[in-house]
Scaffold this active site. Sequence first.
Site, PDB file in Angstrom:
ATOM      1  N   GLY A 102       0.834  -1.208   0.000  1.00 42.44           N
ATOM      2  CA  GLY A 102       0.000   0.000   0.000  1.00 42.44           C
ATOM      3  C   GLY A 102       0.865   1.254   0.000  1.00 42.44           C
ATOM      4  N   GLY A 144      -0.184   4.465   0.250  1.00 43.40           N
ATOM      5  CA  GLY A 144      -0.921   5.625   0.739  1.00 43.40           C
ATOM      6  C   GLY A 144      -0.001   6.446   1.649  1.00 43.40           C
ATOM      7  N   PHE A 145      -0.621   7.239   2.516  1.00 40.42           N
ATOM      8  CA  PHE A 145       0.191   8.084   3.396  1.00 40.42           C
ATOM      9  C   PHE A 145       1.119   7.249   4.280  1.00 40.42           C
ATOM     10  CE2 PHE A 145      -3.441  11.010   2.672  1.00 40.42           C
ATOM     11  CZ  PHE A 145      -2.720  12.040   2.100  1.00 40.42           C
ATOM     12  N   VAL A 168      -1.550  -7.876  -3.666  1.00 43.66           N
ATOM     13  CA  VAL A 168      -1.342  -8.994  -2.746  1.00 43.66           C
ATOM     14  C   VAL A 168      -2.675  -9.729  -2.596  1.00 43.66           C
ATOM     15  CG1 VAL A 168      -0.783  -9.665  -0.379  1.00 43.66           C
ATOM     16  CG2 VAL A 168       0.549  -7.870  -1.519  1.00 43.66           C
ATOM     17  N   GLU A 223     -17.999  17.820   2.552  1.00 47.49           N
ATOM     18  CA  GLU A 223     -17.241  18.418   1.447  1.00 47.49           C
ATOM     19  C   GLU A 223     -17.986  18.296   0.127  1.00 47.49           C
ATOM     20  OE1 GLU A 223     -12.758  17.530   3.214  1.00 47.49           O
ATOM     21  OE2 GLU A 223     -13.633  16.199   1.720  1.00 47.49           O
ATOM     22  N   ASP A 244      -5.416   3.355   8.434  1.00 52.23           N
ATOM     23  CA  ASP A 244      -6.738   2.998   8.957  1.00 52.23           C
ATOM     24  C   ASP A 244      -7.035   1.507   8.898  1.00 52.23           C
ATOM     25  OD1 ASP A 244      -6.708   3.634   6.282  1.00 52.23           O
ATOM     26  OD2 ASP A 244      -8.711   4.487   6.236  1.00 52.23           O
ATOM     27  N   ALA A 289      -5.503  10.973   7.605  1.00 48.63           N
ATOM     28  CA  ALA A 289      -4.167  11.049   7.015  1.00 48.63           C
ATOM     29  C   ALA A 289      -3.043  11.215   8.044  1.00 48.63           C
ATOM     30  CB  ALA A 289      -4.117  12.189   6.007  1.00 48.63           C
ATOM     31  N   GLN A 290      -3.229  12.123   9.006  1.00 50.65           N
ATOM     32  CA  GLN A 290      -2.154  12.434   9.958  1.00 50.65           C
ATOM     33  C   GLN A 290      -1.627  11.222  10.727  1.00 50.65           C
ATOM     34  OE1 GLN A 290      -2.055  15.815  12.780  1.00 50.65           O
ATOM     35  NE2 GLN A 290      -4.059  16.202  11.875  1.00 50.65           N
TER      36      GLN A 290
END
Lengths: 446, 446
Positions: A18, A20-21, A85, A177, A306, A321-322
Amino acid sequence: MAAADVTGGVRKRVLIVGAGFAGLRAAEALEHAEVNVTIVDKKNHHTFQPLLYQVAMAVLSAADIAQPIRTIIRSPNTQVLMDEVVGFDVDHRRAHLRSGTELQYDYLILATGSTHSYFGKEEWASLAPGLKTIEDAVEIRRRVLLAFEKAEGEMLETGKHPALNFVIIGGGPTGVELAGAISDIAKLYIRKDFKHIDPASARVLILEGSPAILAAYPEDLQNSALQQLKELGVTVRTGQRVTDVQPGYVMVGDQRIDSVVTLWAAGVQASPLGKMLGVECDKKGCVMVDEYLHPKAHPEIFICGDLAHAMSDGKPVPGVAQPAMQMGTYAGKSIALEVEGGRMKKPFHYFDKGDLATIGRSAAVGNVKWPFRAHMSGFMAWLTWLVVHIFFLIGFRNRFSVFRSWAFTYLFFQEGVRLITGSQELPGWGVEDTPVGELTTQPIEP
Amino acid sequence: MAAADVTGGVRKRVLIVGAGFAGLRAAEALEHAEVNVTIVDKKNHHTFQPLLYQVAMAVLSAADIAQPIRTIIRSPNTQVLMDEVVGFDVDHRRAHLRSGTELQYDYLILATGSTHSYFGKEEWASLAPGLKTIEDAVEIRRRVLLAFEKAEGEMLETGKHPALNFVIIGGGPTGVELAGAISDIAKLYIRKDFKHIDPASARVLILEGSPAILAAYPEDLQNSALQQLKELGVTVRTGQRVTDVQPGYVMVGDQRIDSVVTLWAAGVQASPLGKMLGVECDKKGCVMVDEYLHPKAHPEIFICGDLAHAMSDGKPVPGVAQPAMQMGTYAGKSIALEVEGGRMKKPFHYFDKGDLATIGRSAAVGNVKWPFRAHMSGFMAWLTWLVVHIFFLIGFRNRFSVFRSWAFTYLFFQEGVRLITGSQELPGWGVEDTPVGELTTQPIEP
């Protein structure tokens, strides 16, 4: 299929799944470590998810917020593999890829995040798309823009058109949003584009199952968000659980709500890879980890982002994200320490700088915790949101491009990415029993 | 379905079908005329086709070269409809749309251009996509980038990979542009992205059925183009007619040429709308028109762009952007004159400023005819190409954005749009009998 050992030596092999962040930060933390790193991702690009809704809403281009993983990660000790995977053999420390390749690892960092959950109603997916990937964003953009085009055509032919109701299921940050952005599009950006319909007649409705929107925020900011949404003409109904999604409408109990476009911003579930490890997961599929981010009895495995069910300060770490970035860095550093013969002594601790959520043009809420504590609303919160997101975007080109797009949009009310690509069909458009004409379902004020 | 008369009065109704170069210019010419104009297009956007190959080759974003028709055409006398014409009743001056709407017209400007022709082999379409739309460009980009990713994965697993042969069928301007761009990608832009394969080992092969590439150009420029292609490592084989397209390879007679990605830049055929008029067409489906661009016996109909089989100075007008714009303007002006009681007296005359074709970074050929006559090659031709294309792009935002992207690409060898979206399958990849390993088919030098 041979088990490919690409490391060619005694270096430990780190497999990051992965990009991502969390995955990217882990790779960064391992950049100078004496290890060989392999990053595997289904996509060839990292997606900056916090701005995905702006691609869906035709403000930004896909290329503004996505970057090929290979161009982000350039360190000599890291290789990138576009593959998926499909299983693990944790006893033999092996991952099976869709292509047939098997990868050996000494350390595994699993950071494949989450996906939409339709609570077992998979048939809703095509009727109410969610927003996780570039492809999702382009599909949502297509539907929203197409609804106005179809209404214009129908108005010309019959003198009436289905009510332009946009229903968003879920009142978390993404739902808020999307709602604000659709309202902006209808009321500001495409105002002058049509001759027969009034885009500003569009209604945006958020249906939230729990008692409040933005559940992670303090109550004063929830109320401020509600107020800002109301000013944009967005209707919010809380405590309303959707019981059915059909082409052209949704059901809340026995009440039917017409909808030309339905969007899903409600449930998420963990990526299925957590369960494939054969370790303990919570009911969402997140992997239960200890204070070092390991699943039970697997000190060689780290779960980040997550996908992890982790605790910090006695509270669950939120799936944003953080903390994902912090977990990635933590896992990378832990491995770097271990290969040097040391050991990470400090448990993972989430350093929470606060949360920001935008609500359309010039509106936002911010629960700032660092470098000072404040509850922000309105324009200042929105400005902060802009600056933070430009700062964290990956790649100078993207920062430049996003800044320019925002300036254009803000100054000239012009959005340049209003392209409809793909099919010209809209599910439920022209459904026989969809009432046409003026708004037939007046959403009840909250 | 009622015939919708949206003009509400005595004004003549002009129907423009197709918002390409011809359609947009026609609308522009009618901007101040006492008519009501309706533009119908299947897409919501105009596509700047001369730069489409740069979207396919990951240099530009879709939004850089496409613009919603509604934002281009803002004149009060014009309405835009996203719909598809599916038939005509020319006796009653009516067009039937896919949505069921019928449109009455007093004048019809038909400018729906052309599409790929697979010479009756429609099954080749999915194996060798052509380049006409944004969707096509994104699909070509996906395949080209995916081929390198798949090769990297396979190299890791098995230590070898299928030869990275890219076969382009057709040596016209599009074929030459695609060939040059693929060579640039492989040799310059992604050079450092992979650890196991050498992207520069990619071979690009143009298969042209006729005796020369760039048939519309003078011989010295054809030779210069050949030379420039050779310097880029592109192999050109002329007089080679493809007899079969299969997953993983193409056939020329009984010779098999392996191909990881096959692209179609060979035949085009006219949009089917020409034939729907029931007037005389040539064998490609282009409508035979007189010197005023009317099909026989229909002075109320104008055919513009490459759907028209028109003559100028005794020569057929070529199917490219310049004459399309000029025809659109001519048709618009003719109608504007007529509604004022006048009549266009001058037949259509194509004012040919010359042709330009790029061959990758810094290379091009130009057959300049205005404002001076010259045969240009190499860097100067390429610079001219850049300037002309930025100038003709529609929209300030796009010009700015394209200029910036080109500057980035040229200065930093960085392309920012290398996203693979959609499926992760590549037709023919891993076909059982595709030989693997080093290049198995050495394209013969021309």
